[in-house]
Design an enzyme around this catalytic site. Structure first.
Site, PDB file in Angstrom:
ATOM      1  CE1 TYR A  97      -3.936   2.088   0.602  1.00  0.00           C
ATOM      2  CE2 TYR A  97      -2.798   2.959   2.518  1.00  0.00           C
ATOM      3  CZ  TYR A  97      -3.837   3.019   1.617  1.00  0.00           C
ATOM      4  OH  TYR A  97      -4.783   3.993   1.751  1.00  0.00           O
ATOM      5  CG  ASP A 170      -2.208  -4.471   5.070  1.00  0.00           C
ATOM      6  OD1 ASP A 170      -3.372  -4.925   5.036  1.00  0.00           O
ATOM      7  OD2 ASP A 170      -1.939  -3.278   4.838  1.00  0.00           O
TER       8      ASP A 170
HETATM    9  C1  LIG Z   1      -6.518   1.226   2.965  1.00  0.00           C
HETATM   10  C2  LIG Z   1      -5.381   0.366   3.274  1.00  0.00           C
HETATM   11  C3  LIG Z   1      -4.538   0.645   4.360  1.00  0.00           C
HETATM   12  C4  LIG Z   1      -4.699   1.864   5.222  1.00  0.00           C
HETATM   13  O1  LIG Z   1      -5.918   1.887   5.874  1.00  0.00           O
HETATM   14  P1  LIG Z   1      -6.643   3.266   6.292  1.00  0.00           P
HETATM   15  O2  LIG Z   1      -7.838   2.780   7.032  1.00  0.00           O
HETATM   16  O3  LIG Z   1      -6.965   3.989   5.031  1.00  0.00           O
HETATM   17  O4  LIG Z   1      -5.676   4.012   7.139  1.00  0.00           O
HETATM   18  C5  LIG Z   1      -3.492  -0.220   4.606  1.00  0.00           C
HETATM   19  N1  LIG Z   1      -3.284  -1.307   3.841  1.00  0.00           N
HETATM   20  C6  LIG Z   1      -4.077  -1.605   2.803  1.00  0.00           C
HETATM   21  C7  LIG Z   1      -3.787  -2.831   2.000  1.00  0.00           C
HETATM   22  C8  LIG Z   1      -5.147  -0.791   2.479  1.00  0.00           C
HETATM   23  O5  LIG Z   1      -5.924  -1.091   1.431  1.00  0.00           O
END
Ligand SMILES: *Cc1c(COP(=O)(O)O)cnc(C)c1O
Length: 381
Positions: A97, A170
């Protein structure tokens, strides 16, 4: 005054907006601080709606503990602040990201924490980096943006642990419906609740969980101290969204696979990117890592930027919103949004062309989605 419910109780969880709690006496405050009695003191440290939501998410991930944060970025930041120090090294996937890339490249560099970037689909390259220098964290995303590369989580966990690193995952694009990385020995899992889990595009929040009990207090403490905590109403909204997560995710996943197959037949479409397709580089890997479905994110390629513009204007049913996880289908354009500031050659090398459209497929009836897509594609023929 607390209302008298008698023998009844609200079915839906109440929202406890209070920022601070009244405590009867000094013995009670001691017991709460010492963890000998339940209770709340100050909402940045904890409140009932955070407890409810963290409990639900923890159960879905089969985690020992979980902490909710005000954004997905907060869920990535808090554990790194809690666990890393000057001189530490992160080995990160080179397809993460955009804001996480910036977090590592700019913010953590300020603190003397360095990051090396590697193609985590090349296990030899990962091993090479881990042997080269002591590493604290190996960081990957279960499914990458936008080309849906799948991480071989069991193999990466083993590699990380062989070389004394922890695997942070993530899992936002998969959600716990499709993947529970703790089960294959990831150390920490992060989710942006803003996306599929919240599911209604009305809240930003994050979550981090793990199975090592020793990490809970330091991460919860970093969340409060660095000001990354989530507020009660946001927690309540995500709790509400989560009640349909399983249904939405399964429906969206099925829609995405069907739509990918349909798009591949359309003359205006040059390429379809989805791990359900045999021509996707991770088609086989996805069956192993994501046996319950490969996700609702897909890309398709039109001839050029102009074709994308015309398609967008002709397809108002699929709004252009540079985010994902809404309960209905939305589209994005990596070249001008998520990857806007990446060097052109790098983008093209990866296959992120000006004609590439990313869809976050929703859980609406498939026929409605297909009809909207067909109408839009006909307009550019
Ligand atoms: C959107 C996203 C984030 C960050 O999340 P927020 O809620 O926008 O801070 C991190 N990792 C991935 C893969 C995302 O799609």
């Amino acid at each position: 005054m607390t209302p008298d419910f008698g023998p009844t109780a609200p079915l839906a969880p109440p929202i406890h907006l209070s920022a601070v709690y009244r405590i009867p006496d000094l013995d009670a405050v001691d017991a709460i601080y010492n963890g000998q009695a339940p209770g709340y003191i100050y909402a940045r440290d904890g409140h009932p709606n955070a407890t409810i939501l963290a409990g639900e998410l923890q159960r879905l991930h089969a985690a020992k503990w979980g902490v909710v944060t005000g954004t997905g970025m907060g869920a990535i930041t808090a554990p790194l602040l809690a666990m890393l120090t000057k001189g530490d090294r992160i080995v990160s996937s080179n397809r993460i990201y955009g804001k996480t890339t910036k977090l590592f490249r700019v913010e953590f560099e300020h603190f003397g924490i360095s990051t090396v970037w590697v193609d985590t689909n090349d296990l030899d390259a990962v091993k090479f980096e881990l042997t080269k220098s002591p590493t604290k964290v190996l960081f990957v995303e279960t499914i990458s943006n936008p080309l849906c590369r799948v991480a071989d989580l069991p193999a990466l966990a083993k590699l990380a642990h062989d070389y004394g690193a922890k695997l942070f995952v993530d899992n936002t694009f998969a959600s716990p419906v499709l993947c529970r990385p703790l089960e294959t020995r990831a150390d920490l899992v992060m989710e942006s609740l803003t996306k599929m889990i919240g599911g209604h595009s009305d809240v930003t929040m994050g979550f981090v969980c793990g199975s090592d009990a020793a990490l809970h207090i330091p991460i919860a403490s970093a969340t409060s101290t660095w000001g990354l905590a989530a507020n009660p109403f946001d927690c309540w909204l995500v709790t509400r969204g989560m009640s349909t997560l399983d249904l939405r995710m399964r429906a969206a996943d099925a829609n995405a696979a069907k739509l990918a197959a349909w798009l591949a037949e359309q003359p205006a479409v040059r390429r379809v990117v989805h791990p359900s397709r045999p021509d996707h580089p991770d088609f086989e890997l996805a069956k192993r890592v994501l046996p319950h479905g490969v996700g609702n994110m897909l890309c398709f390629e039109l001839s050029d930027r102009d074709a994308v513009n015309r398609w967008m204007r002709a397809t108002p049913e699929v709004p252009f919103c540079p985010s994902l996880g809404h309960h209905e289908t939305t589209c994005s354009h990596p070249d001008t949004t998520s990857h806007r500031f990446d060097p052109r050659d790098e983008k093209l090398g990866q296959g992120i062309t000006p004609g590439l459209v990313r869809l976050s497929v929703g859980s609406e009836p498939f026929e409605r989605l297909r009809a909207a897509m067909e109408h839009g594609l006909r307009a550019i023929a």
